[in-house]
Scaffold this active site. Structure first.
Site, mmCIF file in Angstrom:
data_model
loop_
_atom_site.group_PDB
_atom_site.id
_atom_site.type_symbol
_atom_site.label_atom_id
_atom_site.label_comp_id
_atom_site.label_asym_id
_atom_site.label_seq_id
_atom_site.Cartn_x
_atom_site.Cartn_y
_atom_site.Cartn_z
ATOM 1 N N ASP A 98 0.870 -1.245 -0.091
ATOM 2 C CA ASP A 98 0.063 0.082 -0.037
ATOM 3 C C ASP A 98 0.863 1.185 0.049
ATOM 4 O OD1 ASP A 98 -1.513 2.012 0.316
ATOM 5 O OD2 ASP A 98 -2.607 1.141 2.199
ATOM 6 N N HIS A 99 1.015 1.978 -1.290
ATOM 7 C CA HIS A 99 1.829 2.986 -1.320
ATOM 8 C C HIS A 99 1.208 4.083 -2.186
ATOM 9 C CE1 HIS A 99 6.566 1.913 -0.389
ATOM 10 N NE2 HIS A 99 5.646 0.812 0.104
ATOM 11 N N THR B 56 3.555 1.860 11.080
ATOM 12 C CA THR B 56 3.778 3.088 11.122
ATOM 13 C C THR B 56 4.153 4.157 9.892
ATOM 14 O OG1 THR B 56 5.966 2.801 11.938
ATOM 15 C CG2 THR B 56 4.444 2.839 13.762
ATOM 16 N N GLY B 57 4.338 3.331 8.884
ATOM 17 C CA GLY B 57 4.459 3.924 7.452
ATOM 18 C C GLY B 57 5.795 4.675 7.378
ATOM 19 N N GLU B 58 5.943 5.205 6.072
ATOM 20 C CA GLU B 58 7.142 6.234 5.666
ATOM 21 C C GLU B 58 6.750 7.414 5.126
ATOM 22 O OE1 GLU B 58 6.282 3.310 3.708
ATOM 23 O OE2 GLU B 58 7.290 1.557 4.807
ATOM 24 N N ASN C 35 5.433 7.987 1.458
ATOM 25 C CA ASN C 35 3.841 8.087 1.235
ATOM 26 C C ASN C 35 2.919 9.056 2.125
ATOM 27 O OD1 ASN C 35 4.242 5.726 -0.483
ATOM 28 N ND2 ASN C 35 4.778 4.647 1.445
ATOM 29 N N GLY D 260 11.482 -3.374 15.417
ATOM 30 C CA GLY D 260 12.332 -2.751 16.629
ATOM 31 C C GLY D 260 11.514 -3.302 17.935
ATOM 32 N N THR E 55 9.318 -8.706 7.558
ATOM 33 C CA THR E 55 10.078 -9.001 6.556
ATOM 34 C C THR E 55 11.426 -9.643 6.520
ATOM 35 O OG1 THR E 55 10.790 -6.663 5.985
ATOM 36 C CG2 THR E 55 8.762 -7.665 4.973
#
Length: 317
Positions: A37-38, A104-106, A109, A173, A190
């Site tokens: 999802d990007h 928590t995304g990047e 995006n 983490g 991953t």
């Protein structure tokens, strides 16, 4: 028994091709689907980034496989109330075959809506509140919410599945894995890390399923496959927090210029030797993952599906 699924890459392929791949994956014997999802791809070279919810709607009709987003960020670009509506509709459409994977995304995006990129600890706090809010909405009751990060005023979801979609969480983490153990219905990673699964279980995830994903590159020879990986996914060799904080594909391209082919490939199984691919999948099985998803890098999709159907999946089943 471990479930083996196919990982659809929205960064590399347009919507029609993704649907075609999903049907091919089912014919080849894959048992489930992941889909990324990007808003942007990582690199312009990858070239695509369709709206995932439109694609999933088509996948729901094109295949009978379970579908999981890997992963959706319900924090900034899309409000968690809207993600809740999308997930509930998708679960209803698929007859319960949908799992909502979250993370928590990047900035890549999310910055398209808000230029301020919160630090990791704040994003984890946002995710915890978002998951709680989405679960309240999945009840079908009228919800008003005024939290630290989100406000919702008298919202109610009318289209609901028989059962609310499970929410799986990505974590790498210690803090994110601990949160996943506390709030999620399952774990996503991953990397084939038994230690991460153990931490997830100890944090409250005991008895909950875990999903692992990896990339592969089948080609007629290993050299070609390695070059394809280096061309399309040099970002695999970028270390540290850059993947979370850089906002544009061109920034990743600039950083990727320093990534060697060896660094890009890393542990990615490449080439036509089935044992190389089998070993990569078994690493996830041995680590304790219940479901393992693999994505073919590059254009050799049909050859990949044939190769896995004949030589790889039977060896790991």
């Amino acid at each position: 028994m471990t479930t083996f699924g196919y990982f659809l890459s929205c960064e590399e392929h347009g919507p029609q091709e993704l649907v075609r791949q999903a049907k091919a994956a089912e014919r080849a014997g894959f048992e489930a689907l992941w889909i990324s999802d990007h808003f942007h791809p990582w690199l312009d070279e990858q070239g695509q980034s369709p709206f995932v919810w439109s694609v999933i709607g088509a996948l729901a009709e094109a295949t009978s496989l379970p579908i999981t987003t890997a992963v959706t960020c319900p924090l900034i670009r899309v409000h968690p109330a809207i993600i809740a509506q999308a997930a509930a509709t998708t679960a209803a459409l698929t007859g319960g075959r949908f799992r909502l994977g979250v993370g928590t995304g990047e900035a890549l995006n999310e910055h398209v809506i808000e230029s301020r990129w919160p630090p990791a600890a704040e994003r984890l706090d946002m995710l915890e509140e978002a998951v709680d809010l989405m679960r309240k909405l999945f009840t079908g009751e009228l919800v008003s919410h005024h939290g630290r990060h989100y406000d919702v005023d008298t919202a109610r979801l009318y289209t609901l599945p028989d059962e609310p979609p499970p929410i799986y969480m990505s974590g790498f983490g210690d803090k994110s894995i601990e949160l996943a153990g506390r709030i999620a219905d399952g774990y996503i990673s991953t990397g084939p890390s038994a230690e991460s699964i153990e931490k997830f279980h100890k944090a409250g995830g005991a008895g909950k399923p875990s999903m692992g994903g990896l990339k592969a590159c089948y080609a007629a020879d290993e050299t070609t496959a390695r070059r394809t990986v280096h061309r399309l996914w040099p970002t695999q060799g970028i270390k540290g927090e850059a993947a979370q904080i850089l906002p544009l594909p061109r920034h990743f391209e600039q950083l990727a210029e320093t990534v060697t082919e060896e660094q890009a490939v890393g542990g990615t199984p490449c080439g036509p030797d089935p044992e190389v691919h089998v070993r990569a999948l078994r690493a996830y099985v041995d680590a304790g993952f219940d479901e393992v998803y693999v994505s073919q890098i590059g254009a050799e999709q049909d050859a990949f599906f044939d190769f896995y159907q004949r030589q790889v999946l039977p060896a790991v089943a």
